[in-house]
Design a protein around this motif. Structure first.
Motif, PDB file in Angstrom:
ATOM      1  N   LYS A 230      44.840  39.674  42.618  1.00 51.76           N
ATOM      2  CA  LYS A 230      43.898  38.787  42.378  1.00 51.76           C
ATOM      3  C   LYS A 230      43.264  38.793  41.034  1.00 51.76           C
ATOM      4  CE  LYS A 230      39.736  36.623  44.481  1.00 51.76           C
ATOM      5  NZ  LYS A 230      38.525  37.185  44.906  1.00 51.76           N
ATOM      6  N   ALA A 231      43.098  40.305  40.604  1.00 49.16           N
ATOM      7  CA  ALA A 231      42.634  40.662  39.137  1.00 49.16           C
ATOM      8  C   ALA A 231      43.591  40.506  38.311  1.00 49.16           C
ATOM      9  CB  ALA A 231      41.940  41.770  39.265  1.00 49.16           C
ATOM     10  N   GLY A 232      44.668  40.022  38.495  1.00 48.84           N
ATOM     11  CA  GLY A 232      45.864  39.868  37.399  1.00 48.84           C
ATOM     12  C   GLY A 232      46.227  41.247  36.994  1.00 48.84           C
ATOM     13  N   ILE A 233      46.131  42.173  38.022  1.00 49.86           N
ATOM     14  CA  ILE A 233      46.626  43.590  37.284  1.00 49.86           C
ATOM     15  C   ILE A 233      48.129  43.812  37.606  1.00 49.86           C
ATOM     16  CG2 ILE A 233      46.526  45.875  38.150  1.00 49.86           C
ATOM     17  CD1 ILE A 233      43.618  45.672  38.609  1.00 49.86           C
ATOM     18  N   LYS A 234      49.066  44.204  36.653  1.00 46.68           N
ATOM     19  CA  LYS A 234      50.450  44.367  36.742  1.00 46.68           C
ATOM     20  C   LYS A 234      50.708  45.688  37.745  1.00 46.68           C
ATOM     21  CE  LYS A 234      52.213  41.419  34.234  1.00 46.68           C
ATOM     22  NZ  LYS A 234      52.473  39.924  34.924  1.00 46.68           N
ATOM     23  N   ILE A 235      51.517  45.692  38.900  1.00 54.85           N
ATOM     24  CA  ILE A 235      51.657  46.652  39.633  1.00 54.85           C
ATOM     25  C   ILE A 235      53.177  47.321  39.230  1.00 54.85           C
ATOM     26  CG2 ILE A 235      51.716  47.633  42.060  1.00 54.85           C
ATOM     27  CD1 ILE A 235      49.253  46.260  41.286  1.00 54.85           C
TER      28      ILE A 235
END
Ligand SMILES: Cc1cc2nc3c(=O)[nH]c(=O)nc-3n(C[C@H](O)[C@H](O)[C@H](O)COP(=O)(O)O)c2cc1C
Length: 334
Positions: free
Chosen positions: A113-118
């Motif tokens: 949701k925060a646009g973080i790449k995993i």
């Protein structure tokens, strides 16, 4: 060198520093990021989410380049409040998270949701495929050679990486046994879009660990690691020392009846004594077979520049050279 990983993470070189307990502080992560790689802070080395928030802020003061945070979901003596650690990561403006240890699915929604790449680190093709299916953006494929937790399948990278390349659509990096320009070129040839290094980055000037630790890595050969905790299905590759010899002996005598309590003293909470204070026999600490390829203690920038320069040389002079000969008319090639 442009790859799917440099593009995804906004970094100059396809080189990642994996999260490492009591090594991955802001000093190392920022040095790697400043040198054009992706530095990673180890989330759980920070005892509380508040301390992690502070470490993220410290790292941001030391670099304006992208860096990540590692979150490991391995079984732990002290279970952690993961949602609060994740809140610290999101609020700290971190754009990349390296997950590891177990399926991270339940923790992904707030990160996505925060646009973080995993980037999820795993040791098998089936777990890599699962990571892709649950929405991870990339995978770090950790071969049997790796320092830390190689899983229970014992498949080395020469098999694991091309198998991953055959099955994955998302990009992946090669992890475990990576040390130099040769490793990077080999990783790319086997289908990876870059490489992740752990042990190699400990033996650098900026790694904030005791000098004894760096010297132990330089002194070690590829024969000096041991696997412990196999009977607990929590296998760890560690550098051999007095404590590890005791663990191996205990494991031999207990066999499948081994419990964590049997080795607790040599395993639990020993990292600060070893990595910070340099007490090299205090317990078991992760180290890869790649120690056999590590002969010096450069700065992070010297290491990364050397890797890239050697990789370019290798591609231009050795590999393209080989091809060129083949393509020459038979008369000239002779
Ligand atoms: C001392 C040490 C501590 C580590 N701690 C962690 C950790 O806390 N979380 C994690 O996901 N991986 C951890 N790892 C694994 C590394 O991130 C990386 O995957 C591994 O070292 C790659 O293998 P290599 O050592 O051959 O480069 C650790 C590795 C070492 C050597």
């Amino acid at each position: 060198m442009k790859t799917a990983i440099t593009e995804m993470f906004g970094i100059r070189h396809p080189i990642i520093q994996g999260g490492m307990h009591f090594v991955g502080f802001a000093e190392l992560a920022s040095a790697v990021s400043n040198a054009g790689g992706l530095g990673i802070i180890t989330g759980l080395t920070q005892r509380t989410p508040e301390l992690l928030a502070r470490e993220i802020a410290r790292c941001r003061d030391m670099t304006d380049r992208p860096f990540g945070v590692n979150l490991s979901f391995l079984p732990s003596v002290n279970p952690r409040p993961y949602p609060e650690y994740i809140a610290a990561i999101v609020e700290g403006g971190v754009r990349i998270v390296e997950t590891a240890g177990r399926n991270p699915e339940q923790y992904l929604p707030p990160l996505k949701k925060a646009g973080i790449k995993i980037i999820h680190k795993c040791t098998s093709v089936r777990h890599s495929v699962k990571a892709e299916r649950i929405g991870c953006d990339a995978v770090s494929v950790d071969g049997f050679e790796c320092g830390g937790h190689p899983g229970e399948d014992d498949v080395p990278n020469f098999i694991l990486l091309p198998r991953a390349a055959d099955e994955l659509k998302i990009p992946f990096v090669a992890s475990g046994g990576m040390a130099d320009g040769r490793s990077l070129v080999a990783a790319l040839a086997l289908g990876a879009a870059g490489m992740n290094m752990g042990t190699r980055f400990i033996a650098t000037k900026e790694a904030p660990v005791h000098e004894n630790v760096k010297q132990a890595i330089v002194a070690a050969s590829e024969l000096d690691t041991r696997l412990i905790m196999r009977a607990l299905r929590n296998t760890e590759r560690v550098l051999k020392n007095k404590a590890v010899e005791e663990i191996v002996e205990t494991e031999r005598s207990k066999g499948s009846a081994l419990t964590f309590a049997d080795i607790h003293e040599q395993v639990a909470g020993v990292y600060p004594r070893i990595l910070m204070q340099g007490d090299m026999d205090a317990g078991a600490w992760s180290c890869g077979m790649v120690a056999g390829l590590i002969q010096d203690i450069p700065t992070v920038k010297e290491l990364i520049d050397r890797i890239i320069a050697d990789a370019e040389q290798l591609i231009r002079n050795r590999l393209i050279g080989l091809l060129g000969r083949d393509q020459m008319p038979a008369s000239e090639a002779a």
